[in-house]
Design an enzyme around this catalytic site. Structure first.
Site, PDB file in Angstrom:
ATOM      1  N   CYS A 124      -2.780  -2.262  61.981  1.00 40.48           N
ATOM      2  CA  CYS A 124      -2.544  -1.466  60.764  1.00 40.48           C
ATOM      3  C   CYS A 124      -2.297  -2.336  59.537  1.00 40.48           C
ATOM      4  O   CYS A 124      -2.315  -1.841  58.412  1.00 40.48           O
ATOM      5  CB  CYS A 124      -1.385  -0.500  60.981  1.00 40.48           C
ATOM      6  N   HIS A 264       0.856   1.885  54.497  1.00 41.70           N
ATOM      7  CA  HIS A 264       0.073   2.278  55.662  1.00 41.70           C
ATOM      8  C   HIS A 264       0.524   3.690  56.065  1.00 41.70           C
ATOM      9  O   HIS A 264       1.719   3.977  56.121  1.00 41.70           O
ATOM     10  CB  HIS A 264       0.305   1.299  56.805  1.00 41.70           C
ATOM     11  N   ASN A 294      -3.147   8.714  60.961  1.00 41.71           N
ATOM     12  CA  ASN A 294      -3.069   7.254  60.925  1.00 41.71           C
ATOM     13  C   ASN A 294      -4.454   6.677  61.213  1.00 41.71           C
ATOM     14  O   ASN A 294      -4.961   6.799  62.327  1.00 41.71           O
ATOM     15  CB  ASN A 294      -2.053   6.797  61.984  1.00 41.71           C
TER      16      ASN A 294
END
Ligand code: UT7
Length: 344
Positions: A124, A264, A294
């Site tokens: 990420c 993020h 996500n």
């Protein structure tokens, strides 16, 4: 860390993001869809994560397809030809194949025949780490125009029988074009960290050299992402906020000078907690997690594209990019946005 290393005989230039592209697949997976797949509820998902829906590809779509679409979007906004690109870096944990690397496929798909490149895996934090890497090449004069692409097809490593992870992830790609900066814009600095002692907290156990694919690994569902969500949650909030404070201090930028926090997009509660620690009100926080989930390396550039489309970010604004990912990796970058440059 703040200044790019000098290459003998070459000047160090400031580097700017001059265009941002994105690609979101059309297919939507809603919380209601998950209610039919696992023991969960729309209410639980929204309360614990803020996610309402996410996008997923049709089966058989590799990361390169999304990456190429995001790259084309960025190039079109800048009015630039693919042949003008010198370097393509793809941040991904879901490459089309282990061999060859996905940047090669993207280079071919978009017709960037003068570009070389490489893939990068910081999960990420892939976009943040990639930004630091690509900046060095442009800053040193080694390349003039580079594409940094965060692309992940998380649906291919998500276990849709595991309610603790499957509700979280979506597929996407985001691309930024990096070029020498003009006055009043550019990447101001970065402060990245790795803590490998947490490597078991977020992991796809099989398919690599330690545990190659076998009938057993497939039967045991070891090709899917597993995580200790609670520990990652706590780590993300604490370490992201601490790293942001450290970087702003190093750059001598007051927290009040930061216009937008572009985190993020893992969980709305994580983003809110980081913003609270940094004393940033909701109006200054960019959020797309409710609609995209996500998307790993794609989440920061797609969130940036979303905020630009909403005309929230103005030239001169200072942006703080913050991420935590498998590794564990912690990425923090500060950028003074100069506006999208438009056709050359
Ligand atoms: O991209 C970077 C990597 N990932 C992250 O940043 C994720 C970080 N972690 C998180 O976002 C959160 O920890 C989760 C969203 C994964 C989980 O939220 P949580 O508030 O930490 O929940 P929990 O793991 O403490 O679980 C609470 C309860 C458990 O039940 P019991 O043990 O209390 O009976 C879980 O089994 O919620 C249960 N649960 C669910 N219930 C309904 C877990 N997943 C679900 C679900 N639906 N989908």
């Amino acid at each position: 860390m703040m200044q790019p290393p000098r290459v003998p005989g070459q000047a160090v230039r400031r580097v700017a993001m001059t265009a941002v592209g994105a690609c979101l697949p059309e297919r939507v997976l809603s919380n209601a869809d998950f209610e039919r797949m696992v023991d969960t509820s729309d209410r639980w998902i929204r309360a614990r994560t803020g996610i309402r829906e996410r996008r997923v590809v049709e089966k058989g779509t590799g990361a390169s397809v999304l990456a190429a679409a995001a790259a084309r979007d960025a190039l079109a906004r800048r009015g630039m030809d693919p042949e003008d690109i010198d370097l393509i870096v793809v941040a991904t944990v879901t490459p089309d194949t282990f061999v060859p690397a996905t940047n090669c496929l993207v280079q071919h798909l978009i017709g960037a025949r003068n570009a070389w490149g490489f893939d990068l895996n910081a999960a990420c934090s892939g976009f943040n780490f990639g930004l630091a890497a690509v900046t060095q090449f442009v800053a040193s004069g080694a390349v003039e125009r580079a594409l940094l692409i965060g692309a992940d097809v998380m649906s291919t490593i998500t276990d849709y029988q595991d309610r603790t992870t499957c509700i979280l992830f979506g597929d996407a790609a985001g691309a930024v074009l990096l070029e020498p900066a003009q006055d009043g814009e550019g990447i101001l600095g970065f402060h990245h960290k790795v803590d490998g002692s947490g490597s078991d907290l977020l992991v796809v156990p099989a398919g690599g050299s330690r545990l190659p694919a076998s009938h057993d690994t497939v039967d045991n569902r070891q090709h899917y992402l597993r995580q200790d969500g609670r520990r990652v949650f706590r780590f993300a909030v604490r370490s992201s906020a601490d790293a942001a404070v450290e970087l702003l201090e190093e750059l001598d930028i007051a927290r009040e000078e930061v216009a937008f926090l572009v985190c993020h997009q893992a969980n709305a509660r994580i983003i809110d907690a980081i913003a609270k620690r940094l004393g940033m009100p909701q109006e200054q926080v960019v959020k797309t997690v409710h609609k995209y989930g996500n998307t790993t390396a794609a989440s920061i550039p797609t969130a940036l594209r979303d905020a630009l489309d909403g005309e929230r970010i103005a030239p001169g604004d200072i942006l703080l990019f913050s991420s935590v990912g498998a590794g564990l990796t912690i990425g923090t970058s500060v950028v003074r946005w100069g506006g999208e440059r438009g056709p050359a």
